[in-house]
Design an enzyme around this catalytic site. Structure first.
Site, PDB file in Angstrom:
ATOM      1  N   ASP A   8       0.790  43.703   0.130  1.00  0.00           N
ATOM      2  CA  ASP A   8       0.680  43.030   1.417  1.00  0.00           C
ATOM      3  C   ASP A   8       1.016  44.090   2.486  1.00  0.00           C
ATOM      4  OD1 ASP A   8       0.848  40.999   3.487  1.00  0.00           O
ATOM      5  OD2 ASP A   8       3.021  41.258   3.330  1.00  0.00           O
ATOM      6  N   ASP A  10       1.858  43.368   6.476  1.00  0.00           N
ATOM      7  CA  ASP A  10       2.851  43.000   7.486  1.00  0.00           C
ATOM      8  C   ASP A  10       4.148  42.547   6.838  1.00  0.00           C
ATOM      9  OD1 ASP A  10       1.241  43.443   9.840  1.00  0.00           O
ATOM     10  OD2 ASP A  10       0.023  41.797   9.092  1.00  0.00           O
TER      11      ASP A  10
HETATM   12  C1  XBP Z   1       0.398  38.651   8.247  1.00  0.00           C
HETATM   13  C2  XBP Z   1       0.032  37.790   9.312  1.00  0.00           C
HETATM   14  C3  XBP Z   1      -0.758  38.360  10.346  1.00  0.00           C
HETATM   15  C4  XBP Z   1      -0.067  39.040  11.480  1.00  0.00           C
HETATM   16  C5  XBP Z   1      -0.982  39.001  12.655  1.00  0.00           C
HETATM   17  O1  XBP Z   1       0.553  37.884   7.077  1.00  0.00           O
HETATM   18  O2  XBP Z   1       0.321  36.619   9.322  1.00  0.00           O
HETATM   19  O3  XBP Z   1      -1.436  37.257  10.846  1.00  0.00           O
HETATM   20  O4  XBP Z   1       1.123  38.386  11.849  1.00  0.00           O
HETATM   21  O5  XBP Z   1      -2.173  39.640  12.365  1.00  0.00           O
HETATM   22  P1  XBP Z   1       0.676  38.589   5.675  1.00  0.00           P
HETATM   23  P2  XBP Z   1      -3.536  39.151  13.031  1.00  0.00           P
HETATM   24  O6  XBP Z   1       1.728  39.644   5.807  1.00  0.00           O
HETATM   25  O7  XBP Z   1       1.123  37.498   4.763  1.00  0.00           O
HETATM   26  O8  XBP Z   1      -0.667  39.131   5.330  1.00  0.00           O
HETATM   27  O9  XBP Z   1      -3.233  38.857  14.469  1.00  0.00           O
HETATM   28  O10 XBP Z   1      -4.487  40.308  12.865  1.00  0.00           O
HETATM   29  O11 XBP Z   1      -3.991  37.925  12.305  1.00  0.00           O
END
Ligand code: XBP
Length: 231
Positions: A8, A10
Site C-alpha cells: 500500500d 499512503d
Molecule cells: C489512500 C487513500 C487516498 C488518499 C487520497 O488509501 O485513501 O484516497 O488519502 O488520495 P490507501 P486521492 O492507503 O488505503 O490506498 O485523493 O488520490 O484519492
C-alpha cells in the site's frame, strides 16, 4: 514460498496523509474560495472513507451541503488537490517510513517481486516513489494497482485481486503491507492472509486484530524469517 511483496502507499510507504493529502485538500479548498478546513483530528475520521473524491463527497453529504452532488466541482477540486500534493511530494516534504527502503532493497536482492496496491491516483504513487527512492525506482515495481484501474476502492478487494492477477500469483504467495483497517480488509477479502500492518498515529485506534503481523514500523519486520521459510 513468498514470491512478491505488495505495498500500500499512503500511510505504509510514507506518512502521506497528514503531511501531504490533508494539506493538499485544505490548500485546494482555499484556491476554490471554500471555507472548509480539515484538522488532523477531523481527518482521522474522514480517512475511514478511502479515495479523495469519495472523502470530499462523504464530508459534504454528512454536512448536508449541496456540493456533495456537484460532481464537476469535485473533479476540479480533486485535480487541483492532486497537483498540490504531487508538488509537495516532489519537494521532498514526505519521507519514507523507517524500514521501508531496506525491505524494498532486500526484496530486490532476493528476487522477490514488487507491486503496489493503493486507492490513490497513479501520479501520486509515481511522485512519491521517484522522490524517495530515485528516478529509476518505478521500474522496480512490476505492477501499480491504483485508483485508475480498480473500480471499487478499499475495503473492496478489487485492487488486490487485480495485482494478483497481473502478477499471476496466488494469494498465499504474497505478503501485503498495509497501515489501516480498510487496507487489511481489502487484502484479506482478496484471500491474502499474510498482511503486515504498520499503523500511523491516524489509525492506531482501529481494530487491526486480523493482521498477520502488527508492527510499529517496518524496521521490526524480519526478512530473515522468510528466507528460513523458503529453505
Ligand atoms: C489512500 C487513500 C487516498 C488518499 C487520497 O488509501 O485513501 O484516497 O488519502 O488520495 P490507501 P486521492 O492507503 O488505503 O490506498 O485523493 O488520490 O484519492
Amino acid at each position: 514460498m513468498i514470491k512478491a511483496f505488495i505495498f500500500d502507499v499512503d500511510g505504509t510507504l510514507a506518512e502521506t496523509e497528514d503531511l501531504g493529502h490533508r494539506r493538499a485538500f485544505n490548500e485546494a479548498f482555499k484556491q476554490f474560495d471554500l471555507d472548509d478546513y480539515w484538522s488532523s483530528a477531523h481527518y482521522r475520521e474522514l480517512l475511514k472513507v478511502a479515495g479523495g473524491k469519495e472523502r470530499m463527497q462523504h464530508y459534504w453529504r454528512s454536512n448536508g451541503s449541496p456540493l456533495a452532488q456537484d460532481q464537476a466541482l469535485v473533479d476540479r477540486l480533486h485535480r487541483a488537490k492532486t497537483q498540490i500534493y504531487t508538488e509537495l511530494v516532489a519537494k521532498g516534504e514526505v519521507q519514507l517510513r523507517p524500514g521501508v527502503a531496506d525491505i524494498i532493497h532486500h526484496a530486490r536482492q532476493q528476487a522477490i517481486r514488487l507491486a503496489v496496491a493503493t486507492t490513490t491516483a497513479r501520479v501520486n504513487v509515481e511522485s512519491l516513489i521517484r522522490s524517495s527512492l530515485g528516478s529509476d525506482a518505478l521500474s522496480w515495481f512490476e505492477f501499480i494497482g491504483c485508483a485508475e484501474n480498480a473500480a471499487n476502492k478499499k475495503p473492496a478487494p478489487d485492487v488486490y485481486q487485480l495485482v494478483l492477477q497481473q502478477l499471476r500469483l496466488r494469494a498465499d504467495q504474497v505478503i501485503a503491507f498495509e497501515d489501516n483497517c480498510n487496507g487489511l480488509q481489502a487484502a484479506n477479502a482478496a484471500g491474502i492472509e499474510r498482511v503486515v500492518v504498520t499503523p500511523t498515529f491516524l489509525n492506531e485506534d482501529e481494530d487491526l486484530s486480523l493482521a498477520w503481523q502488527l508492527l510499529e514500523d517496518l524496521t521490526q519486520f524480519d526478512c530473515g524469517a522468510l528466507q528460513a521459510e523458503s529453505i
